[in-house]
Scaffold this motif. Structure first.
Motif, PDB file in Angstrom:
ATOM      1  N   ALA A 322      -0.380 -87.781 112.780  1.00 17.47           N
ATOM      2  CA  ALA A 322      -1.749 -87.344 112.510  1.00 17.47           C
ATOM      3  C   ALA A 322      -2.465 -88.474 111.783  1.00 17.47           C
ATOM      4  O   ALA A 322      -1.821 -89.335 111.171  1.00 17.47           O
ATOM      5  CB  ALA A 322      -1.742 -86.094 111.633  1.00 17.47           C
ATOM      6  N   VAL A 326      -5.488 -87.171 107.013  1.00 21.00           N
ATOM      7  CA  VAL A 326      -5.291 -85.763 107.352  1.00 21.00           C
ATOM      8  C   VAL A 326      -3.854 -85.355 107.061  1.00 21.00           C
ATOM      9  O   VAL A 326      -3.590 -84.266 106.547  1.00 21.00           O
ATOM     10  CB  VAL A 326      -5.635 -85.500 108.833  1.00 21.00           C
ATOM     11  CG1 VAL A 326      -5.315 -84.052 109.210  1.00 21.00           C
ATOM     12  CG2 VAL A 326      -7.098 -85.805 109.114  1.00 21.00           C
ATOM     13  N   VAL A 330      -2.019 -81.850 105.459  1.00 19.32           N
ATOM     14  CA  VAL A 330      -1.442 -80.817 106.323  1.00 19.32           C
ATOM     15  C   VAL A 330       0.070 -80.882 106.418  1.00 19.32           C
ATOM     16  O   VAL A 330       0.665 -80.109 107.175  1.00 19.32           O
ATOM     17  CB  VAL A 330      -2.046 -80.910 107.740  1.00 19.32           C
ATOM     18  CG1 VAL A 330      -3.563 -80.799 107.687  1.00 19.32           C
ATOM     19  CG2 VAL A 330      -1.632 -82.201 108.456  1.00 19.32           C
ATOM     20  N   CYS A 337      -1.416 -72.986 105.079  1.00 23.39           N
ATOM     21  CA  CYS A 337      -2.843 -73.065 105.420  1.00 23.39           C
ATOM     22  C   CYS A 337      -3.747 -72.973 104.202  1.00 23.39           C
ATOM     23  O   CYS A 337      -4.724 -73.695 104.076  1.00 23.39           O
ATOM     24  CB  CYS A 337      -3.217 -71.942 106.401  1.00 23.39           C
ATOM     25  SG  CYS A 337      -2.756 -72.297 108.096  1.00 23.39           S
ATOM     26  N   TYR A 363      -3.931 -82.757 113.761  1.00 24.86           N
ATOM     27  CA  TYR A 363      -2.884 -82.286 112.859  1.00 24.86           C
ATOM     28  C   TYR A 363      -1.511 -82.812 113.264  1.00 24.86           C
ATOM     29  O   TYR A 363      -0.510 -82.511 112.610  1.00 24.86           O
ATOM     30  CB  TYR A 363      -2.873 -80.759 112.817  1.00 24.86           C
ATOM     31  CG  TYR A 363      -3.797 -80.159 111.775  1.00 24.86           C
ATOM     32  CD1 TYR A 363      -5.052 -80.716 111.521  1.00 24.86           C
ATOM     33  CD2 TYR A 363      -3.423 -79.036 111.054  1.00 24.86           C
ATOM     34  CE1 TYR A 363      -5.889 -80.163 110.580  1.00 24.86           C
ATOM     35  CE2 TYR A 363      -4.261 -78.476 110.105  1.00 24.86           C
ATOM     36  CZ  TYR A 363      -5.494 -79.044 109.872  1.00 24.86           C
ATOM     37  OH  TYR A 363      -6.341 -78.508 108.928  1.00 24.86           O
ATOM     38  N   THR A 368      -0.260 -76.024 111.316  1.00 26.70           N
ATOM     39  CA  THR A 368      -1.160 -75.247 110.463  1.00 26.70           C
ATOM     40  C   THR A 368      -2.615 -75.287 110.917  1.00 26.70           C
ATOM     41  O   THR A 368      -3.512 -74.962 110.149  1.00 26.70           O
ATOM     42  CB  THR A 368      -1.065 -75.776 109.020  1.00 26.70           C
ATOM     43  OG1 THR A 368      -1.099 -77.201 109.036  1.00 26.70           O
ATOM     44  CG2 THR A 368       0.223 -75.314 108.365  1.00 26.70           C
ATOM     45  N   PHE A 369      -2.873 -75.669 112.143  1.00 31.31           N
ATOM     46  CA  PHE A 369      -4.246 -75.816 112.619  1.00 31.31           C
ATOM     47  C   PHE A 369      -4.874 -74.469 112.953  1.00 31.31           C
ATOM     48  O   PHE A 369      -4.255 -73.593 113.551  1.00 31.31           O
ATOM     49  CB  PHE A 369      -4.285 -76.714 113.859  1.00 31.31           C
ATOM     50  CG  PHE A 369      -5.660 -76.901 114.422  1.00 31.31           C
ATOM     51  CD1 PHE A 369      -6.071 -76.176 115.525  1.00 31.31           C
ATOM     52  CD2 PHE A 369      -6.551 -77.765 113.819  1.00 31.31           C
ATOM     53  CE1 PHE A 369      -7.347 -76.330 116.038  1.00 31.31           C
ATOM     54  CE2 PHE A 369      -7.828 -77.924 114.314  1.00 31.31           C
ATOM     55  CZ  PHE A 369      -8.233 -77.211 115.426  1.00 31.31           C
ATOM     56  N   THR A 373     -10.898 -74.853 111.500  1.00 34.77           N
ATOM     57  CA  THR A 373     -10.715 -76.223 111.041  1.00 34.77           C
ATOM     58  C   THR A 373     -11.374 -77.205 111.989  1.00 34.77           C
ATOM     59  O   THR A 373     -12.072 -78.135 111.576  1.00 34.77           O
ATOM     60  CB  THR A 373      -9.214 -76.551 110.942  1.00 34.77           C
ATOM     61  OG1 THR A 373      -8.577 -75.596 110.078  1.00 34.77           O
ATOM     62  CG2 THR A 373      -8.996 -77.950 110.409  1.00 34.77           C
TER      63      THR A 373
END
Length: 438
Positions: A322, A326, A330, A337, A363, A368-369, A373
Motif C-alpha cells: 500500500a 496509508v 491500515v 477499522c 489498502y 480494513t477497507f 473510505t
C-alpha cells in the motif's frame, strides 16, 4: 494534456469521475469490463453489511440528482442492487466519459521508463490500453487515478503467501474456488463436505450460508479453517460494532460453530491440496490433513496487482503493498477499522506527481477497507487536482469502529489470548433474513 485518466469504473472510480466533473476537470474512465462495476457484478447475489447511505458518494448523488434517478431508501443492498439502482445510473450520467472494454496493461511517463530522471516531471503519463477487439492504444494524461481494485487477485489458500502445492490444479479442476457461492451454488453443496478457508466477512458470509444448508440437510459437513492458532476475536465485535450488520454477521457465524453446524479448525496453515478424483484433501504444514472435501472455498482476502504500475515511481510499503503513508494507518497488525484515520491526497501521492492509487487497492493487503473510505479519498484527490489544497487536506470522514481492539493479536497466540481483530473488506456481507433469499 490536461486530462485525468481514471482506471476502473467501480464504485470508487465512478465517484472519482463525479468529483472531477464537478470540479470542471476533463476526465476519462477506462474500464476493462463490458459495463460498470464489473467486479461487483461477480458477487451480485451478496448483500452488503453497509446500508445505502454508506455506499453512495456525495458528488455522485449530486450528479444523479440532475437526472431522473430515484435515490434508494433505507436498507442494505445486494451487489446487484448496488449496480442497478446506483452505479449503473451513475455511469450513464457520466456518459461517454466512461469507456468500456479497455484494459489498462501499463502506465508510464512519456518516453521515460522508471530509471530515467531527465525531463521526467515535464512529461505526461502514458496509459497503455488493450481493447476488447485486441487493438492497442496509448492515452496521454496529466494525472492518473488507479481505482482498479483488487478483485482480480485473490490471496491463495497457501499459508506462506504463495499457492499451496496443488492449489492451482484444484482450482482448474473446479474443486477449489475463490468466491462466495451463490444461493444456487450453496444449495448444490447439500449433503457434501465443504471446507472454507479464511476469516474475514467473506468467509463468515459463506459459513452462515452453509450453516443454513446443514440445518436443511444434516448430512452436509462444513469445516472452517483458520490459519491462526487463536479464536480470540474471530467473530468480530458483535453489538459493539458500529456497522450493525457486520456485527450481526459475526454473531451468526459464532452461532453456526456453537450449534455444531460448522467444525472450526485453528492453526491450520495449508501446505498442499491433493486431488482425489473429484475431491480434495488439504494438508497443513504440521502434517495434519482434513477429510476429503467435495468443495474448497478460499476466502482469504485480496492483494493489489501493481504490475501495471511497474514503470512509474511508487512509494509503496514493502509488507502491505500500500502507499507508505496509508500503510502506517491500515496495518492490520496494529489497527482495526475504528482506529484507522481516513486518508486523502497527501497520503496517496507518489514520487511521480499526479499519480494516485485509491480504493481497495490503496489498502494493499490490509483487510480494513470500507466504501466510505474510498469516497473520502477521491473527494480529496479531486480537490488536490483542482488546486483546492484546503479542501484536499480537510478530513470529512470518521470511520465506524469494529467493536474489537486494534490489531490482529499474536500470530501464534494461545487460545486464551484476546488480541484484537480486523474488520472486513467492504463490499462483502450477508443477507440476514432467515431464508437464503439473495
Amino acid at each position: 494534456m490536461n486530462q485525468v485518466v481514471v482506471i476502473g469504473a467501480g464504485p470508487q472510480g465512478l465517484a472519482a469521475a463525479a468529483h472531477l466533473l464537478e470540479r470542471g476537470i476533463d476526465l476519462l474512465v477506462l474500464e476493462a469490463g463490458s459495463g460498470p462495476a464489473a467486479a461487483v457484478a461477480e458477487w451480485a447475489h451478496v448483500r452488503l453489511f453497509s446500508k445505502w447511505s454508506e455506499v453512495m458518494d456525495s458528488a455522485s448523488k449530486r450528479l444523479l440528482s440532475t437526472t431522473e434517478w430515484a435515490e434508494p431508501g433505507e436498507g442494505y443492498p445486494t451487489g446487484g442492487e448496488w449496480i442497478s439502482q446506483y452505479l449503473a445510473p451513475l455511469a450513464s450520467a457520466l456518459g461517454d466519459r466512461v469507456r468500456y472494454g479497455s484494459r489498462v496493461v501499463g502506465v508510464s511517463k512519456k518516453g521515460r521508463d522508471r530509471s530515467v530522471d531527465a525531463g521526467r516531471e515535464e512529461q505526461p503519463f502514458v496509459i497503455h490500453v488493450v481493447n476488447t477487439d485486441g487493438s492497442e492504444a496509448r492515452i496521454e494524461a496529466k494525472s492518473v487515478i488507479d481505482a482498479s481494485g483488487t478483485w482480480g487477485t485473490p490471496s491463495p489458500a497457501g499459508s506462506g503467501g504463495l499457492p499451496a502445492i496443488g492449489e492451482n490444479a484444484a482450482a482448474v479442476a473446479g474443486v477449489l474456488g475463490y468466491q462466495i457461492p451463490s444461493t444456487d451454488d450453496v444449495q448444490a453443496l447439500a449433503g457434501k463436505h465443504v471446507v472454507v478457508v479464511g476469516n474475514g466477512a467473506s468467509a463468515k458470509t459463506a459459513i452462515v450460508q452453509l450453516a443454513r444448508v446443514v440445518e436443511q440437510d444434516p448430512a452436509t459437513q462444513v469445516t472452517w479453517v483458520l490459519r491462526r492458532g487463536v479464536v480470540g476475536n474471530t467473530f468480530g465485535g458483535g453489538e459493539a460494532d458500529e456497522l450493525p450488520e457486520r456485527g450481526a454477521l459475526g454473531v451468526l457465524a459464532e452461532k453456526a460453530v456453537s450449534d455444531g453446524h460448522v467444525a472450526l479448525v485453528t492453526g491450520f496453515r495449508t501446505d498442499s491440496v491433493s486431488l482425489n478424483g473429484a475431491q480434495a484433501v488439504l494438508t497443513a504444514d504440521d502434517g495434519r490433513s482434513l477429510e476429503l472435501a467435495d468443495q474448497v472455498i478460499v476466502l482469504t482476502g485480496f492483494r493489489p496487482d501493481l504490475s501495471i504500475l511497474s514503470e512509474v515511481r511508487l512509494d509503496v510499503d514493502l509488507r502491505l503493498q500500500a502507499p507508505s503513508r496509508v500503510a502506517t494507518e491500515v496495518d492490520p497488525n496494529i489497527h482495526s477499522c475504528g482506529s484507522i484515520r481516513a486518508t486523502g491526497a497527501a497520503d496517496l501521492a507518489h514520487p511521480d506527481a499526479g499519480l494516485y492509487i485509491v480504493g481497495a487497492k490503496s489498502y494493499g493487503r490490509a483487510p480494513t477497507f470500507l466504501a466510505l473510505t474510498g469516497f473520502e479519498q477521491v473527494r480529496s484527490v479531486a480537490a488536490e487536482l483542482a488546486g483546492d489544497h484546503e479542501a484536499a487536506e480537510r478530513v470529512d470522514l470518521v470511520l465506524p469502529d469494529t467493536g474489537v481492539c486494534g490489531g490482529a493479536g499474536l500470530f501464534d497466540a494461545p487460545e486464551e489470548t484476546t488480541g484484537g481483530g480486523c474488520c472486513a473488506v467492504t463490499p462483502v456481507g450477508i443477507d440476514l433474513t432467515p431464508a437464503l433469499s439473495n
